[in-house]
Every structure is written in structure tokens, then in C-alpha cells.
Design a protein around this motif. Structure first.
Motif, PDB file in Angstrom:
ATOM      1  N   GLY A  98       3.602  13.914 -28.854  1.00  0.00           N
ATOM      2  CA  GLY A  98       2.343  14.632 -28.845  1.00  0.00           C
ATOM      3  C   GLY A  98       2.280  15.253 -30.466  1.00  0.00           C
ATOM      4  O   GLY A  98       0.972  15.567 -30.554  1.00  0.00           O
ATOM      5  N   GLY A  99       3.225  15.346 -30.930  1.00  0.00           N
ATOM      6  CA  GLY A  99       2.856  16.100 -32.339  1.00  0.00           C
ATOM      7  C   GLY A  99       1.989  15.383 -33.258  1.00  0.00           C
ATOM      8  O   GLY A  99       1.583  16.038 -34.336  1.00  0.00           O
ATOM      9  N   LEU A 100       1.947  14.005 -33.015  1.00  0.00           N
ATOM     10  CA  LEU A 100       1.177  13.264 -34.046  1.00  0.00           C
ATOM     11  C   LEU A 100       0.032  12.479 -33.346  1.00  0.00           C
ATOM     12  O   LEU A 100      -0.543  11.613 -33.955  1.00  0.00           O
ATOM     13  N   MET A 101      -0.408  13.114 -32.420  1.00  0.00           N
ATOM     14  CA  MET A 101      -1.564  13.034 -31.648  1.00  0.00           C
ATOM     15  C   MET A 101      -2.246  14.144 -31.776  1.00  0.00           C
ATOM     16  O   MET A 101      -2.271  14.949 -30.980  1.00  0.00           O
ATOM     17  N   TRP A 102      -3.355  13.965 -32.565  1.00  0.00           N
ATOM     18  CA  TRP A 102      -4.285  15.309 -32.808  1.00  0.00           C
ATOM     19  C   TRP A 102      -5.595  15.008 -32.118  1.00  0.00           C
ATOM     20  O   TRP A 102      -6.287  14.235 -32.048  1.00  0.00           O
ATOM     21  N   THR A 103      -5.801  16.181 -31.450  1.00  0.00           N
ATOM     22  CA  THR A 103      -6.964  16.376 -30.345  1.00  0.00           C
ATOM     23  C   THR A 103      -8.057  17.165 -31.490  1.00  0.00           C
ATOM     24  O   THR A 103      -7.924  17.414 -32.600  1.00  0.00           O
ATOM     25  N   LYS A 104      -9.148  17.329 -30.668  1.00  0.00           N
ATOM     26  CA  LYS A 104     -10.504  17.858 -31.526  1.00  0.00           C
ATOM     27  C   LYS A 104     -10.211  18.906 -32.114  1.00  0.00           C
ATOM     28  O   LYS A 104     -10.565  19.341 -33.030  1.00  0.00           O
ATOM     29  N   LYS A 105      -9.486  20.008 -31.006  1.00  0.00           N
ATOM     30  CA  LYS A 105      -9.120  21.222 -31.581  1.00  0.00           C
ATOM     31  C   LYS A 105      -8.208  21.474 -32.794  1.00  0.00           C
ATOM     32  O   LYS A 105      -8.571  22.139 -33.647  1.00  0.00           O
TER      33      LYS A 105
ATOM     34  N   PHE B  29       0.100  17.072 -46.559  1.00  0.00           N
ATOM     35  CA  PHE B  29       0.919  16.197 -46.474  1.00  0.00           C
ATOM     36  C   PHE B  29       2.102  16.745 -45.769  1.00  0.00           C
ATOM     37  O   PHE B  29       3.099  15.888 -45.674  1.00  0.00           O
ATOM     38  N   GLU B  30       2.321  18.007 -45.705  1.00  0.00           N
ATOM     39  CA  GLU B  30       3.493  18.483 -45.101  1.00  0.00           C
ATOM     40  C   GLU B  30       3.511  18.614 -43.602  1.00  0.00           C
ATOM     41  O   GLU B  30       3.386  19.676 -43.156  1.00  0.00           O
ATOM     42  N   LEU B  31       3.566  17.508 -42.948  1.00  0.00           N
ATOM     43  CA  LEU B  31       3.062  17.580 -41.673  1.00  0.00           C
ATOM     44  C   LEU B  31       4.250  17.262 -40.723  1.00  0.00           C
ATOM     45  O   LEU B  31       3.991  16.725 -39.483  1.00  0.00           O
ATOM     46  N   SER B  32       5.479  17.275 -41.075  1.00  0.00           N
ATOM     47  CA  SER B  32       6.824  16.884 -40.222  1.00  0.00           C
ATOM     48  C   SER B  32       6.416  17.699 -38.990  1.00  0.00           C
ATOM     49  O   SER B  32       6.451  18.861 -38.943  1.00  0.00           O
ATOM     50  N   THR B  33       6.784  16.909 -37.717  1.00  0.00           N
ATOM     51  CA  THR B  33       7.021  17.524 -36.718  1.00  0.00           C
ATOM     52  C   THR B  33       8.124  17.171 -35.839  1.00  0.00           C
ATOM     53  O   THR B  33       8.666  16.031 -36.025  1.00  0.00           O
ATOM     54  N   ASP B  34       8.765  17.873 -34.909  1.00  0.00           N
ATOM     55  CA  ASP B  34       9.818  17.201 -34.186  1.00  0.00           C
ATOM     56  C   ASP B  34       9.460  16.782 -32.879  1.00  0.00           C
ATOM     57  O   ASP B  34      10.165  16.235 -31.864  1.00  0.00           O
ATOM     58  N   ASP B  35       7.989  16.831 -32.619  1.00  0.00           N
ATOM     59  CA  ASP B  35       7.439  16.218 -31.345  1.00  0.00           C
ATOM     60  C   ASP B  35       6.954  14.848 -31.651  1.00  0.00           C
ATOM     61  O   ASP B  35       5.951  14.604 -32.081  1.00  0.00           O
ATOM     62  N   ARG B  36       7.875  14.099 -31.071  1.00  0.00           N
ATOM     63  CA  ARG B  36       7.629  12.585 -31.639  1.00  0.00           C
ATOM     64  C   ARG B  36       6.253  12.040 -30.735  1.00  0.00           C
ATOM     65  O   ARG B  36       5.771  11.182 -31.485  1.00  0.00           O
TER      66      ARG B  36
END
Lengths: 407, 211, 397
Positions: B137-144, B128-135
């Protein structure tokens, strides 16, 4: 006066009077023309240093105390045990933008926090903080205290009016109504003390209580009228300084955030400083009048310096205020007023009668027991009657609930 | 109305105050981030894709059936099927996702994708510690970013992983048995054909030997 | 407050026939310098979410109150109509976000009625346990918030939340999430509860009565609390019934209507519990209703935890995906901690519901706010609003 210095004898006395000695030494060592300046500075600067320091400590203590009551830690990140939190709060208050509404009355808006802080500091001049440690010796010291202390209400009105904001004006009206109403029981409850001590000077009132029979002190709180008077005084003091459960003017969960709604940054901090300074001042006066000021609770404890006793008692009072704040919900405005005029004012008058009876009953072994009984009855019966009377028309009681029949 | 209720209340708070120094139950703060409350096994936060073995591409369990994409309530999953196939854990060739995106800012952690997946390919993570500052791309997770090994799953959800692994081992056994049976049947067929051929041969081969 | 302010165009005193709803009371002469119009909210520490009240004050007394909500409208009904039946379950978690288990139950009850799905017994017991735990933690939180609004500076709130955290930890252990549990399914529950979970729950239920006692000791005889809540926000019985108020608010006025006893949905007819009733319909009665209902919830929990049988927790015939109920309509209602929570579904035989409607108890209870608050001071408005127990997720959907 039967103050015994046992064992270390002269050492205890010297520690007790250390500040007085330092003061005399400093004045003696300054050139003649400047001595008046040094005398004034040596009175003013300690007050300006000690009591705001106590304010800083109290803010942390309050937050940590409330936290522990609520099963959590208080602030504990800034400094050891969170004790540097006031530094962080002070920096925050100083660096905030100072917003003044465009339509506000600028001069009055600026002066209001200054007036309240200055009057809050002025009353410390007559508090006897230790033996021979009153800043200014006034024969009518008590009168001075109440006169200056009431000037804080003017500052509240200035703040509310100058903000040009209907909510803050309403808040200021409520606050002033509350403060003026509670001035009356506050002062009346001290009349009993003045009658018995026979003087208006706080240091003489303390001296009147600083004697002992055996090891027990002659504090006024240990008499029926003194106990009632003390409770009345502290309740009125809490209401005077807008302290929970009388903090409706600054209640956050009401719509009207109070007369300080248009203040931000350091001026806001000044209002808070003034509130806490008033709490210390009025607690200090309560200690002086009822709890024996700087005298020790048991005669053999008088080796501990008098100023330590004063501040210890002050800390106990502060902790009690914090304790009450953490427990009680706040009273509504009309209930506040009812309480002041219909309960506390009659009780204060009854207290005066009781003090008079105590003073003028004849002496002797039998009478000294009887006067306890008589005075207790004089205080308790009206208390119960008035408490019942407060309920009239509202029928406030505990209820028993029924359950639906099984169907 | 004499004030005894207030006094009782004061005693109650005093009890809590003093109790907070001695009783653990009266001081319930967990000082994050130095202390952490242990998460129960079933806790869930956002999904992740599972792969067996070491290669996240070859071992990926997802066969791009699009069921989770269809059932996801806020439609946060986007899958593109591949054009070729690769063998899955029992050896059968299956499609795989060329693209598998989850928009984590939309995902509401409802776990329905996990419930409906027939291939044990997607599971819930606890991180749950998933904070990102990339508004964006940071929250769009790809297969990798979504692919995590089975060992990780066994670490965070041991009971569920044990049950899933047991079931998949059974499937592997059944597939092997089936393959063995098929191979045996095929071998039997080949043997029978060889027998028939040899019988023919013998029948046919007898004449040339006569002459 | 002078009477001529309350007359309508025909000269009748409107207060004699109270109507409810937003702003029904017209003021004949608004003397600007005397009537103060205040907007409480939407950002306010005490309005329990984004809720606004336009209040007209004459001095300290309220002469008109218009509730304004819709700040949290999230299109829940339209979203559910566009998705499958299964996909709507996680959205129902977020209606009354403090009580996700009971929201799920209302919806699954409606769908099970519509599609004719039966629920195995162990699942019914689990549903009752979850619902009563939800009721307990909701009432505990509400009582804490009510006192917070009255200025008790957070102490009762912290005690209430201390217990609530233990219940939320139980929810997390069984369903994976503390508040948005998404735990109930059509025909049962999603996963079974392990024996360890049962043991922990039994231990917690053994500890809970002590907390309710402590709470009562802190507050019940408190004179300030009694003075501030008795006689405040009075709701007369007929008005409550006419307005469709349900839940503890209705029972505080003395009407015996608890859907668990009336409908006997689930297996509630197997449990022995009492329904507390109030008399005056004021804030103190509503507060005490919740405290007494907490005790009744503990009693139900003890019975359920003792009697729960082994068995499957999901109807084996029900498919998880692609549920297509036959065309028809159904209304499933439950006694949620706030009142009667109802789900009205119309199915046309396809995968999406044709119409999905939520009967939200908080919304219906809120319409009566003006009538309860007229003639009282502003501090009482805040306290009365707290006693209605609104959660904006449900009011606005």
C-alpha cells in the motif's frame, strides 16, 4: 659517531632512551626467577601492540588518502575524521560467520592464517626501531629476516591448497610464483649494503650510516648505488607483499579473487593484517638499510628522539605506497615475471658492481667527484639498456593517430 | 619506456591530493544528508494532483478526462469518473475523479501525463525521499495523497507555476468577459422583450383607457 | 596450447577461418584435467552489467569463449509495439541507459522519416548539442571504467565521473532528469533551453578541454597502461567489417565510417570535425579513439553553441497525441557513442507500430568478442571486454 645533543643535552638523550630505561627498571624490580619472563614480555607485548595499532591507522589513512586523491572524502562518519573506522571494521570481521567449505582440508585451512600472522610478527625481532632498541640482537639479523619472511609464501600455499577450490589454487600459484620471483632482486639489492657496511646485523648497519659530514648524513640512499638499490628494494618489496601495482593475486577485477576467496570473517582480517605487517616490516628494513634507520636527516635535528624518526620515515614510506596504489593500474602476470627476471635481477647485479667500484676507488678530492660520475654512469646505462630491452618484441610506444580526410 | 609516464601520473595524483584541501573543484562530495545539492527547477520525480484554494475536493482541477491514463506508457494511472459534476475554476460544471490511483512503483517519471493534460491538473513533484516499509500500500498513492495545493506547486516550480497561473487567470478573465457579454446580451434581450411587451401593453393599454 | 585442440571434425584447423558467434569452436579432445572451464559473471565487478562469459582456459590462455547474455531482457520491442509511438520514447531512454539523448534521437529520426515530419532549426541545433554532450560523458565514463578494470583502483574513474556529473546536471536543468531524459519529441524537443542554460553550457564547454588534458597526462604515457593494452584484443579490419562492427571499435581498425559523415543526418554537415582513425585495432587504439573523439565533440559543441539561432523548438503541425503515420516502413540510424544505433519501424496506419526493431550496436559489437580473446590470458579478456563498451540495457533490450 658524531651525534650531538645540543641545548637540552641530557634531556634529549633521556627522552631518546626512555623505553630502554623503563625496560631496565622493570626488569630490575622483578624477582630474580621471573626476570626472563618479564624481559620476554617487554619485548613481545610492545610489538604486538604497536604494529597492529599502526595497521589500524594505516587502513584509515589509506582509505582517506585514496579518497582525497579521487576528489572525495574517505570514511568520515565513525569517530572524528573517521579515525574509529578500524574499530567498526574489526567488529564486523569478528561478528561475521566463519564459513569453511565442507570439502576443504580443515586443519590446514585453519592453520594458514595463523602461520602467516606469526611469521609476519617474527621478523620484527631484528628491526632497530630506535637507538639501542632492537628486540633481539642477532649477528645474522638480516639473514633471519629474509629466512622468516619467506615463510609467508608457505602460508599462501597452504591457504590456496586447502580451500579445495580451483580458482583459489590458481590464485595461490600466481601469488607464490610472484613472491618467489621477487625474492631474488629483493635480497640481491641488499648485498650491496652488506658489502659496504661489512655486517649482517641491522643495528650495526644503522650505526654505519648514523654519522654526518657537516650537517648531511651518510645515508646509503644518497649514493648512486644506494639510490638504485633503494628503488629496487622498494619495488621488490611492493611485489613481495602483493601491493599495487603488483596485486594481481588479489585483484578483484579478475575472475580469480585469489587464495583468500574461501576465507571469511576474522581469518580474512588476519590475512589483511599479515599483509600490512609485512609491508611495515619490509619498509622498516628498507629504512634500516638505506635511509639510515633511526638517525636524523640533518645533524641538528638529532634532538628529536630516534624512535620518532624511525616511525616518521615509516609513515612516509606508507604514504608513498598509498600514493602509488592510487595512481597505477596493475601489471599482468607475465609482465610481472618479465619485469622481475629480465629487468630487476640484472639491475641488482649491476648495483652490486657499482657498490664495489664505489668502495674500492681511491680516496682524495678529485676521486670523490669522479667516483660519483663513474658510479652514476654504471647504474644509468644498463637501466636505459634494460628498459629498452623490455620493450623488444612487443613494440610498446606512444602512437600518433591520423584523421580521415574530409570527404 | 623509462618510467617517466609513471612519474607524470604520480604528479597528477599528488596535485589532486593537495588540491583537494584548497580547491573546491577537487573535492566534489556533497555530504548528504547534512548538505543537499539544490535541485534545478525542472527536476521531476513523481506526479501529483493540483487543487486551487483550500478544499482539495472542491478545488481539484482534474476533470477525469482519462487522457493521462491512456497516454501513460507503463499504465500506472487508474481513474474512475464520478457520477455528478462540480464547477471548475471558470464556473463550468465538470466531472471529477471518484478514484485516482497512481502506482508509484510502476511509474517511470517520464512526465508524459503532465504534457498531455489539457487542464493543468497533474504536475511533477520533486520529492525523492519516499522510502516506505509498506511494500504494497505504501507505493500505491490515492487521490488524497496525490492532491497538493497550488501554493506548493508555486514553491517547487516557480517559473512553470507563474506561466500556468497567468494562463489560467487569462482564461478566467475571458470566461468572465464572456459571461458578462452573455449576461449583457441576455439583459439586452430581456430589455428588448420588455420593450416589446411594453409596446404591446401600450398599444393594448390605450383602448381600455379610452373607454 | 596444442593445435589438435582446435581441429574440427574434418581435421581442418578452424582458426584459419575464424567464425564468430557463440561457441563455434569445437574442441576435439577436452582433457578434463587440463582445460579449466570458468564462468565469468553474471555478478562480477568488471563485466559491465549482468553478462556472463563461459571461458575455457588452458593454463592462462583462452581456448574458447561463449558470451551469454539475456539477463536484462525487458521486452522493449514488444512493449513499444503495444503502446503508442509517443509512449515508446521513455522506453528508448532505458536502452543504453547512459546515453538517453542519442537513443531518443535515433527513434525520433525513424518516426520523422516515416511520418514526414520536419524539425525546426533551433531544435536541430539543440539535438546536436545534447548528442555531443552525451558522447562526451559516455566516452569519459568508458575510459574511467577501462582503467578501473585494469586495477587503477578508481582514480581515473573518479576524475571522469567528476566531469560527467557536471554534464548530467545540465541535463537535469533542461529536461528534469539526469539520465532518463525523455527530451526529444517528434518534430523537435520537448522544451526550449533558457539563456541561463546556454550560458552554463558555454562555461562548461570552456572547462572540458582541461579535463581531457589532465586525463591524458595521467594516462597516455603510462608504461603500465601501454604494456597492458597494446597488442591486446586485436581485431583485424576485414573481420570487423564482415561482422558488422560499427562505432569507435571499427574506426580503431582503420575503417573510415562515421554515420555523422556518411548520412549527414540532422545538421551535421554544417559542422567541421575530424574523424580519428586507428591502425592496429587493439585495446589501446580503441581507448585513444574515445579520447580523441572527446576532443572532437568539444569542437562540435563550441561551433553549435555559437551558431544556434532563435526560433521554435517544435514543429507546430505535429500533434502530441494520437500520431498515426501512413503505412510504410522506415529505418532511422544515428552514430551513438557506441556505434550505429538503428530503429526499424513498420507502420500499418494505426496508433501502434506494427513492427519495432532496435539495431543495437553493443550487441553486434559483442559477437566478435571470442575472436578477439582467443589465445590471450584471462586478465586480457576483462580488458578487451571493457574496450568493446557494452551496456547491457542495449545488448538485451
Amino acid at each position: 659517531m658524531n651525534v650531538s645533543f645540543t641545548m637540552a643535552g641530557g634531556l634529549a638523550e633521556r627522552v631518546d632512551q626512555i623505553f630502554v630505561t623503563l625496560d631496565h627498571w622493570a626488569v630490575a624490580h622483578t624477582p630474580g626467577p621471573l626476570q626472563w619472563l618479564v624481559q620476554i614480555l617487554l619485548i613481545v607485548v610492545p610489538i604486538l601492540a604497536v604494529f597492529p595499532g599502526l595497521f589500524a591507522l594505516t587502513t584509515v589513512l589509506e582509505r582517506k588518502g585514496l579518497g582525497r586523491i579521487q576528489n572525495r572524502y574517505g570514511p568520515n562518519r565513525v569517530g572524528p575524521y573517521g579515525l574509529l573506522q578500524p574499530v567498526a571494521d574489526g567488529l564486523k570481521a569478528l561478528t561475521k560467520e566463519d564459513l569453511v567449505p565442507r570439502t576443504a582440508d580443515g586443519v590446514v585451512h585453519y592453520l594458514a592464517p595463523l602461520v602467516i600472522v606469526v611469521t609476519a610478527f617474527l621478523v620484527y625481532a631484528v628491526l632497530p626501531v630506535g637507538r639501542n632498541m632492537t628486540a633481539v640482537h642477532l649477528n645474522a639479523g638480516l639473514l633471519f629476516f629474509f629466512a622468516i619472511g619467506s615463510a609467508t609464501e608457505l602460508a599462501v600455499f597452504m591457504a590456496g591448497w586447502s580451500s579445495r577450490n580451483k580458482y583459489s589454487l590458481l590464485g595461490a600459484m600466481r601469488a607464490i610464483a610472484q613472491m618467489i620471483s621477487y625474492e631474488v632482486p629483493l635480497i640481491l639489492s641488499t648485498i650491496a649494503v652488506i658489502m659496504i657496511a661489512g655486517t649482517l646485523a641491522p643495528e650495526k648497519i644503522v650505526l654505519a650510516q648514523a654519522s654526518y659530514t657537516g650537517i648531511f648524513p651518510h645515508w646509503y640512499v644518497f649514493t648512486p648505488w644506494g639510490f638504485a638499490g633503494f628503488l629496487l628494494f622498494m619495488t621488490a618489496a611492493a611485489a613481495e607483499t602483493n601491493r599495487s601495482p603488483f596485486d594481481l593475486p588479489e585483484g578483484e577485477s579478475e575472475i580469480i579473487a585469489g587464495y583468500i576467496v574461501e576465507y571469511s570473517g576474522f581469518k580474512f582480517a588476519l590475512f589483511f593484517l599479515a599483509e600490512y605487517l609485512e609491508i611495515f616490516a619490509v619498509s622498516g628494513l628498507g629504512i634500516t638499510l638505506f635511509l639510515g634507520g633511526w638517525s636524523a636527516p640533518l645533524s641538528f635535528l638529532a634532538v628529536i628522539p630516534s624512535w620518532i624518526w624511525f616511525f616518521a620515515k615509516l609513515m612516509v614510506m606508507i604514504c608513498t605506497f598509498i600514493w602509488v596504489r592510487g595512481t597505477l593500474p596493475r601489471l599482468r602476470m607475465d609482465q610481472l615475471m618479465n619485469f622481475a627476471w629480465k629487468f630487476m635481477l640484472p639491475m641488482a647485479l649491476v648495483d652490486m658492481v657499482c657498490a664495489g667500484v664505489w668502495r674500492f676507488l681511491p680516496g682524495g678530492a678529485l676521486w670523490s667527484v669522479l667516483r660519483w660520475v663513474i658510479c652514476t654512469v654504471i647504474v644509468v646505462v644498463p637501466y636505459v639498456a634494460l628498459a629498452r630491452g623490455l620493450q623488444m618484441g612487443k613494440k610498446v610506444e606512444q602512437r600518433v593517430y591520423r584523421y580521415a580526410e574530409e570527404g | 619506456m623509462l618510467g617517466e609516464g609513471i612519474v607524470k601520473g604520480l604528479f597528477e595524483t599528488a596535485r589532486n591530493f593537495l588540491g583537494s584541501y584548497v580547491d573546491k573543484d577537487r573535492l566534489v562530495t556533497v555530504q548528504y544528508p547534512e548538505e543537499r545539492h539544490p535541485l534545478p527547477e525542472a527536476a521531476r520525480n513523481f506526479p501529483f494532483l493540483l487543487y486551487d484554494g483550500d478544499d482539495p475536493e472542491a478545488g481539484l482541477r482534474c476533470v477525469s478526462c482519462h487522457i493521462c491514463e491512456k497516454e501513460c506508457p507503463p499504465r500506472c494511472i487508474y481513474i474512475e469518473k464520478s457520477t455528478d459534476k462540480k464547477p471548475d475554476f471558470v464556473g463550468k460544471p465538470q466531472f471529477y475523479p471518484a478514484r485516482f490511483d497512481i502506482d508509484v512503483s510502476v511509474c517511470m517519471s517520464c512526465q508524459i501525463c503532465v504534457e498531455v493534460c489539457p487542464f493543468d491538473a497533474i504536475r511533477m513533484d520533486k520529492e525523492f525521499e519516499l522510502s516506505t516499509d509498506d511494500r504494497f500500500g505504501g507505493l500505491m498513492w490515492t487521490k488524497k495523497e496525490l492532491s497538493k495545493p497550488n501554493e506548493y506547486y508555486q514553491k517547487i516550480h516557480p517559473v512553470e507555476a507563474a506561466e500556468t497561473d497567468a494562463r489560467r487567470a487569462e482564461d478566467v478573465e475571458k470566461a468572465k468577459a464572456k459571461a458578462a457579454a452573455a449576461a449583457a446580451a441576455k439583459a439586452a434581450e430581456v430589455a428588448k422583450a420588455a420593450e416589446a411587451a411594453r409596446a404591446d401593453d401600450e398599444g393594448a393599454g390605450k383602448e381600455p383607457s379610452k373607454g | 596450447m596444442s593445435r589438435d585442440l582446435m581441429m574440427d571434425a574434418t581435421g581442418n584447423d578452424e582458426r584459419l577461418a575464424p567464425t564468430y558467434g557463440a561457441g563455434q569452436h569445437r574442441l576435439k579432445a577436452e582433457r578434463e584435467s587440463q582445460i579449466l572451464e570458468v564462468s565469468i559473471g553474471p555478478q562480477h565487478p568488471s563485466t559491465h552489467g549482468v553478462f556472463r562469459m563461459d571461458v575455457k582456459l588452458d593454463g592462462e590462455r583462452v581456448v574458447q569463449l561463449k558470451p551469454v547474455f539475456g539477463y536484462l531482457h525487458r521486452n522493449h520491442e514488444k512493449i513499444a509495439e503495444n503502446g503508442s509511438y509517443l509512449a515508446a520514447i521513455p522506453y528508448t531512454d532505458r536502452l543504453d541507459y547512459l546515453c538517453s539523448m542519442t537513443n531518443n534521437w535515433g527513434y525520433t529520426l525513424a518516426v520523422e522519416t516515416l511520418a514526414g515530419i520536419t524539425v525546426p532549426e533551433r531544435a536541430e541545433y539543440i539535438r546536436v548539442i545534447m548528442a555531443e554532450l552525451t558522447r562526451f560523458q559516455n566516452h569519459a565514463g568508458l575510459v574511467g571504467f577501462l582503467l578501473q578494470d585494469m586495477g587503477a583502483s578508481g582514480t581515473p574513474l573518479m576524475y571522469a565521473f567528476r566531469e560527467r556529473e557536471k554534464i548530467l546536471d545540465l541535463f537535469e536543468a533542461v529536461s528534469g532528469a539526469r539520465m532518463m531524459c525523455n527530451y526529444l519529441r517528434f518534430g523537435g524537443v520537448r522544451v526550449d533551453c533558457t539563456p541561463e542554460w546556454m550560458k552554463e553550457t558555454r562555461e562548461l564547454v570552456g572547462v572540458l578541454p582541461r579535463f581531457v588534458d589532465e586525463f591524458e597526462r595521467l594516462l597516455r604515457g603510462n608504461e603500465i597502461l601501454m604494456a597492458r593494452t597494446q597488442g591486446v584484443g586485436v581485431l583485424p579490419r576485414e573481420l570487423a567489417v564482415n561482422a558488422g562492427v560499427t562505432g569507435p571499435m571499427l574506426r580503431a581498425t582503420g575503417v573510415n565510417y562515421d554515420i555523422r559523415k556518411v548520412d549527414r543526418y540532422g545538421i551535421y554537415d554544417r559542422f567541421k570535425f575530424r574523424v580519428p582513425l586507428g591502425e592496429h585495432g587493439d585495446v589501446y587504439d580503441r581507448y585513444m579513439m574515445r579520447v580523441l573523439e572527446m576532443r572532437e565533440s568539444i569542437s562540435i559543441l563550441e561551433q553549435a553553441l555559437k551558431e544556434i539561432p532563435e526560433g521554435p523548438v517544435q514543429d507546430p503541425k505535429t500533434k502530441l497525441r494520437g500520431l498515426r503515420p501512413k503505412a510504410g516502413e522506415a529505418y532511422g540510424r544515428i552514430e551513438s557513442p557506441k556505434g550505429e544505433l538503428g530503429f526499424y519501424l513498420i507502420s500499418d496506419g494505426t496508433m501502434n507500430p506494427y513492427r519495432y526493431r532496435v539495431r543495437s550496436p553493443c550487441l553486434i559489437n559483442l559477437t566478435i568478442l571470442e575472436d578477439m580473446c582467443l589465445g590471450q590470458s584471462v586478465a586480457d579478456v576483462v580488458v578487451t571486454l571493457g574496450s568493446v563498451d557494452i551496456v547491457m540495457g542495449e545488448v538485451d533490450r
